[in-house]
Design an enzyme around this catalytic site. Structure first.
Site, mmCIF file in Angstrom:
data_model
loop_
_atom_site.group_PDB
_atom_site.id
_atom_site.type_symbol
_atom_site.label_atom_id
_atom_site.label_comp_id
_atom_site.label_asym_id
_atom_site.label_seq_id
_atom_site.Cartn_x
_atom_site.Cartn_y
_atom_site.Cartn_z
ATOM 1 N N LYS A 176 0.935 -1.295 -0.004
ATOM 2 C CA LYS A 176 -0.138 -0.068 -0.195
ATOM 3 C C LYS A 176 0.893 1.223 -0.173
ATOM 4 O O LYS A 176 1.861 1.439 0.704
ATOM 5 C CB LYS A 176 -0.930 -0.188 1.081
ATOM 6 C CG LYS A 176 -1.692 1.220 1.395
ATOM 7 C CD LYS A 176 -2.867 1.432 0.361
ATOM 8 C CE LYS A 176 -3.377 0.174 -0.153
ATOM 9 N NZ LYS A 176 -4.630 0.304 -1.058
ATOM 10 N N HIS A 185 -10.193 -7.388 -4.286
ATOM 11 C CA HIS A 185 -9.716 -6.482 -3.346
ATOM 12 C C HIS A 185 -10.227 -6.680 -1.795
ATOM 13 O O HIS A 185 -11.109 -7.547 -1.829
ATOM 14 C CB HIS A 185 -10.522 -5.260 -4.025
ATOM 15 C CG HIS A 185 -10.798 -4.154 -2.875
ATOM 16 N ND1 HIS A 185 -11.907 -3.815 -2.216
ATOM 17 C CD2 HIS A 185 -9.736 -3.104 -2.672
ATOM 18 C CE1 HIS A 185 -11.737 -2.694 -1.478
ATOM 19 N NE2 HIS A 185 -10.333 -2.188 -1.815
HETATM 20 O O1 GKR Z 1 -7.347 -0.009 4.072
HETATM 21 O O2 GKR Z 1 -5.779 1.629 3.810
HETATM 22 C C1 GKR Z 1 -6.677 0.679 3.571
HETATM 23 C C2 GKR Z 1 -6.623 0.400 1.992
HETATM 24 O O3 GKR Z 1 -5.889 1.486 1.300
HETATM 25 C C3 GKR Z 1 -8.273 0.228 1.371
HETATM 26 O O4 GKR Z 1 -8.883 1.193 1.995
HETATM 27 C C4 GKR Z 1 -8.344 0.278 0.067
HETATM 28 O O5 GKR Z 1 -9.695 0.099 -0.326
HETATM 29 O O6 GKR Z 1 -6.812 -1.896 0.175
HETATM 30 C C5 GKR Z 1 -7.738 -1.222 -0.456
HETATM 31 C C6 GKR Z 1 -7.124 -0.848 -1.869
HETATM 32 O O7 GKR Z 1 -6.492 -1.871 -2.704
HETATM 33 O O8 GKR Z 1 -7.250 0.264 -2.590
HETATM 34 MG MG MG Z 2 -6.440 -0.703 -4.414
#
Ligand code: GKR
Ligand code: MG
Length: 420
Positions: free
Chosen positions: A191, A318
């Site tokens: 991420k 996802h």
């Molecule tokens: O939980 O911080 C998080 C992620 O960024 C999530 O909110 C996203 O929806 O994991 C997700 C993604 O693949 O974009």
């Molecule tokens: Mg994503």
């Protein structure tokens, strides 16, 4: 046999201080647990977002499901459509549970899983059999790495997190080693959109050096301009299995895609069937990340997979923060889709609470066997449900808000995209 009772219980579970492009996770993540009872005492389960818009949506249709046959999934959709209006298009979000967008599809998904769970229990067959049967016995998941802080701040929830801080490349590699050692994952996702892009490139290069045999992905959630996306992608040429949502908007994604060989994946610019015509026309993404929680359910996910096959798109999966009922549903549908050619995302290793009997689910070699019991193959632990509901009442969080949480650390934070 008909639906005789429908219950929705909001819960909160502990979540570490994980960083993303819009901010930081709060100390608790929210979900709702859905129970649908049929006259013969069976209970079908579902799990979905627990934000206030979602709870209101579930509540608006709950009593209208009484009397439905659990096999009548068309009737389920018709009742939802007549009691819920689709919300407006509120733009990009990393938190689908807070949006009114796709609300009927999200509500349908939560109840569809519970209805299918009931059907499986009635037929004494695992849910995957109702989706056409398993094309794989085990479903692979990927290690989902985050830049993170060591400690939550604010609202009386300050506490250290056992995974510690991860901001430097070495710390992220250590996080990956620990996660792969614990769960056996064989692919890695970072991420991103958190640090200067050059720092994130260094992290990816460190991961590529440490795990030369594993496929790598990076996802800045639309945090980069088109120019930055191209710069990062070129620096990482040859190391990525796909580049996920580098830049906001269909046009920006299409512009990046035109200039790159690496496929672009999305869970931000194509999140509903009505986004597909424009997305395909523009060539905005080559891999779609399915998520039954907002695409409309398990059967809708299979429909999406067929569209991907027809149009030559790849399919991945996802995830947001979730517990074991969602994990079981994800595993059943992933096992049924021949088109799914990537390891699925899951936030599950970041959680330590659980709401199902038997407690935490264990990955083996980075994958999960499809549950073999009837329906979803998981049962609700009522004591855990009561405890996590109590935690929801006490924690005071009613909507996921990573931006506001980040302002506790950086008062001038805006969370605006693209950041870099
Ligand atoms: O939980 O911080 C998080 C992620 O960024 C999530 O909110 C996203 O929806 O994991 C997700 C993604 O693949 O974009
Ligand atoms: Mg994503």
């Amino acid at each position: 046999m008909t639906v005789t009772a429908v219950r929705v219980t909001p819960i909160a579970f502990r979540d570490p201080p994980l960083l993303n492009v819009v901010g930081i996770h709060e100390p608790y993540a929210l979900r709702s647990i859905v129970e649908v009872e049929s006259g013969d005492g069976l209970v079908g389960l579902g799990e979905t977002y627990g934000d206030s818009a979602m709870l209101a949506g579930l509540d608006a249709v709950r009593e209208h499901l009484l009397g439905l046959d659990p096999f009548d999934l068309n009737g389920l959709r018709a009742r939802i459509e007549s009691h819920l209006r689709p919300g407006g298009d509120e733009g990009l979000s990393v938190a689908p549970g807070t949006l009114r967008r796709n609300l009927p599809a999200k509500v349908e998904a939560a109840f569809e899983v519970a209805f299918l769970d009931l059907q499986g229990q009635l037929l004494q067959r695992p849910l995957v059999d109702l989706l056409g049967g398993a094309v794989r016995e085990r479903v692979p998941y990927s290690a989902y790495l985050f830049y993170k802080l060591a400690r939550h701040q604010g609202a009386g929830h300050e506490h250290d997190d056992p995974w510690g801080e991860a901001l430097e490349p070495e710390a992220v590699v250590a996080q990956a080693r620990r996660m792969c050692a614990l769960h056996g994952f064989r692919s890695i996702k970072l991420k991103a959109g958190v640090l200067e892009p050059e720092r994130e490139v260094e992290t990816m290069q460190a991961l590529a050096d440490a795990f030369p045999a594993l496929p790598l992905r990076i996802d800045p959630n639309g945090g980069w301009s088109v120019a930055t996306s191209l710069r990062v992608a070129r620096a990482l040429e040859g190391t990525l299995e796909y580049l996920e949502d580098p830049t906001p908007g269909l046009e920006g994604m299409a512009e990046v895609a035109r200039q790159l060989d690496a496929p672009l994946a999305t869970n931000m610019v194509i999140t509903a069937f009505e986004h597909l015509p424009d997305g395909l026309r523009l060539g905005a993404a080559q891999v779609i990340l399915a998520d039954h929680h907002y695409w409309g359910g398990l059967r809708a996910t299979a429909h999406l997979a067929s569209i991907c096959r027809t149009w030559g798109l790849g399919l991945s999966m996802h995830s947001n923060s979730h517990l074991g009922i969602s994990l079981a549903a994800m595993t059943h549908v992933a096992a049924s889709l021949p088109e799914l050619s990537y390891a699925c995302d899951t936030h599950y290793p970041w959680q330590d609470d659980e709401v199902i009997e038997g407690g935490r689910v264990r990955f083996e070699d980075g994958s999960l066997a499809v549950p073999s019991g009837p329906g979803l193959g998981v049962r609700l632990d009522r004591d855990a449900l009561a405890r996590l509901h109590e935690q929801y009442l006490r924690c005071g969080i009613r909507d996921r808000d990573d931006v506001a949480q980040m302002r506790r650390y950086r008062p001038d934070w805006t969370g605006a995209l693209p950041r870099f």
